[in-house]
Design a protein around this motif. Structure first.
Motif, short mmCIF file in Angstrom:
data_model
loop_
_atom_site.label_atom_id
_atom_site.label_comp_id
_atom_site.label_asym_id
_atom_site.label_seq_id
_atom_site.Cartn_x
_atom_site.Cartn_y
_atom_site.Cartn_z
N UNK A 138 48.07 33.02 37.78
CA UNK A 138 48.13 34.31 38.19
C UNK A 138 47.61 35.07 37.31
N UNK A 140 45.54 34.39 34.66
CA UNK A 140 43.95 33.86 34.77
C UNK A 140 43.20 34.76 35.90
N UNK A 141 43.88 34.59 36.97
CA UNK A 141 43.10 35.40 38.20
C UNK A 141 43.08 36.75 37.93
N UNK A 142 44.09 37.32 37.35
CA UNK A 142 44.01 38.73 36.83
C UNK A 142 42.88 39.00 35.59
N UNK A 144 40.22 37.20 35.38
CA UNK A 144 39.10 36.91 36.13
C UNK A 144 38.63 38.34 36.61
N UNK A 145 39.40 38.82 37.36
CA UNK A 145 39.34 40.09 37.84
C UNK A 145 38.88 41.17 36.85
#
Lengths: 245, 245
Positions: A138, A140-142, A144-145
DNA sequence: CGTTCTCTTGACCAGCATCAAAATTTGTGG
DNA sequence: CCACAAATTTTGATGCTGGTCAAGAGAACG
């Protein structure tokens, strides 16, 4: 001509003890998402790599075996066009993560621009940890955003801003203009060369130099040393950067 | 001047039945990661929204309440500078996902450029599904990585390519040059105006027009209609795009 | 069929690139 | 620590790509 020093096989050391616990970069990095109690899991995977200026972390096209977390120093990432034109994709500082791209080979090259240390993970091992520690995925996804947002900001700069606006934006985006990071308030470190700034901003080194001179003459910034600028009029610089005509 | 038509409250309809199962865009979209057996979960959350040309999906600064999946048509996303300069961040087509950025408000505006349908999800509900269906989160992370790679490609274009190279790259990146997508081989649809291409490529509409004329004169492309080009010499175009000097 | 919008083409111009050289900083060996 | 060499930065002179301004040619729409 660009430095081509590789990365010796013995540059990294697997650490035994708990380096992560007192890592300076942790508050800024994705590792912050791993609770203290689980830090030993990260520690078990992490290798510390030390880089001299100009040394490559990896090169475009290499098999993407590792992920990295920058713990100190700074790194440039870049791609080349067939005829040698260079585009510097970004400058990375403590806390920045490298390897969000899931590709099998690195899509760009990464080199230290000053003495630098990074934390290195085997991709497969890190993914296994991710599968287990959901909050890491999660985070990492943030991240990436955030990277995507930064990339879009940079595209706007490259597509529509003048040289003056680009350099002003650049000075404000560097850590150091950021009150959260260490160092005296309002002093911006510029560990990269004019040529590197140019290849990042889509300009030539001469234009970058001339533009910095204009900003100095206008009293918006003051040069402390070659690698340090003091922002004297942040609001004026911000107005320039945002194109508040 | 830019269209300011909003999105009427009644434009969307919650669907009862299984729209996802025969969705044309599913093979290209993150939804492909959801196994057929679980499709009803997606269907339960999805609303279908139909947009007329020029109609806004959302505007920069609006609270980011939804995520979107484009099912047909095309969308432009853009940001404005204070003095009106526009930067088109991207053109989106069937299968593209909108809302990877975790920000609380939309960081850019999105408008249909032709009759368009999108699949809309409430952010909170989608996140709940993500927390449960892990492969969805993984697919999104992979998609974010792809977007980042695309953004970097575009930054290289904006920072270092000439007008000719930019337009050539653009024609090759559009779906339609892509053999996987529907439509006759080698025919590129250009649903956007010259002005929009310009704001995407960091040029002016005149330069885009002149450059397309050059490519036509050189026999690299042939204009079928105002909104359709046929790529006559893909290799030559590719050489131009990559700056193989 | 005329109104309007978009696209194309032309003439001119400006911002930034290119080429060149001087000034400053950095690095090295004595 | 100094002298010299190499690299980087700054500044200057000139040129070109692409921007600006303007007018005419097609398309699209009522």
């Amino acid at each position: 001509v660009i430095e081509l020093k590789g990365l010796p096989a013995d540059c990294a050391q697997r650490r035994g003890g708990g380096g992560c616990a007192h890592c300076q970069a942790r508050p800024f990095s994705v590792c912050a998402s791993v609770p203290d109690a689980d830090l030993h899991r990260l520690d078990a995977l992490a290798e510390t790599v030390t880089l001299a200026p100009g040394q490559a972390l990896f090169r475009e096209g290499d098999p993407a075996a590792h992920l990295f977390n920058l713990t100190s120093g700074s790194v440039r990432t870049y791609r080349l066009l067939a005829d040698g034109r260079r585009h510097i994709v970004g400058f990375l500082f403590a806390g920045d993560f490298i390897g969000l791209d899931p590709a099998e080979t690195y899509p760009l090259s990464a080199e230290a621009i000053e003495p630098t240390t990074v934390c290195r993970f085997r991709k497969a091992e890190y993914r296994a940890l991710m599968a287990e520690r959901r909050e890491l995925e999660t985070a990492l996804l943030a991240r990436a955003g955030d990277e995507l947002a930064a990339a879009r900001k940079q595209m706007l700069l490259l597509a529509r801003k003048t040289a003056l606006e680009r350099v002003a934006s650049f000075l404000l985006d560097l850590p150091g203009a950021d009150p959260l990071r260490p160092g005296p308030e309002g002093v911006v470190r510029l560990p990269m060369t004019r040529s590197e700034m140019a290849d990042y901003l889509g300009l030539t080194l001469e234009t970058v130099s001339r533009t910095l001179t204009r900003l100095k003459r206008g009293g918006l910034i003051r040069q402390m040393s070659l690698t340090e600028m003091r922002v004297e009029k942040p609001e004026a610089l911000r107005a320039l950067a945002d194109g508040d005509a």
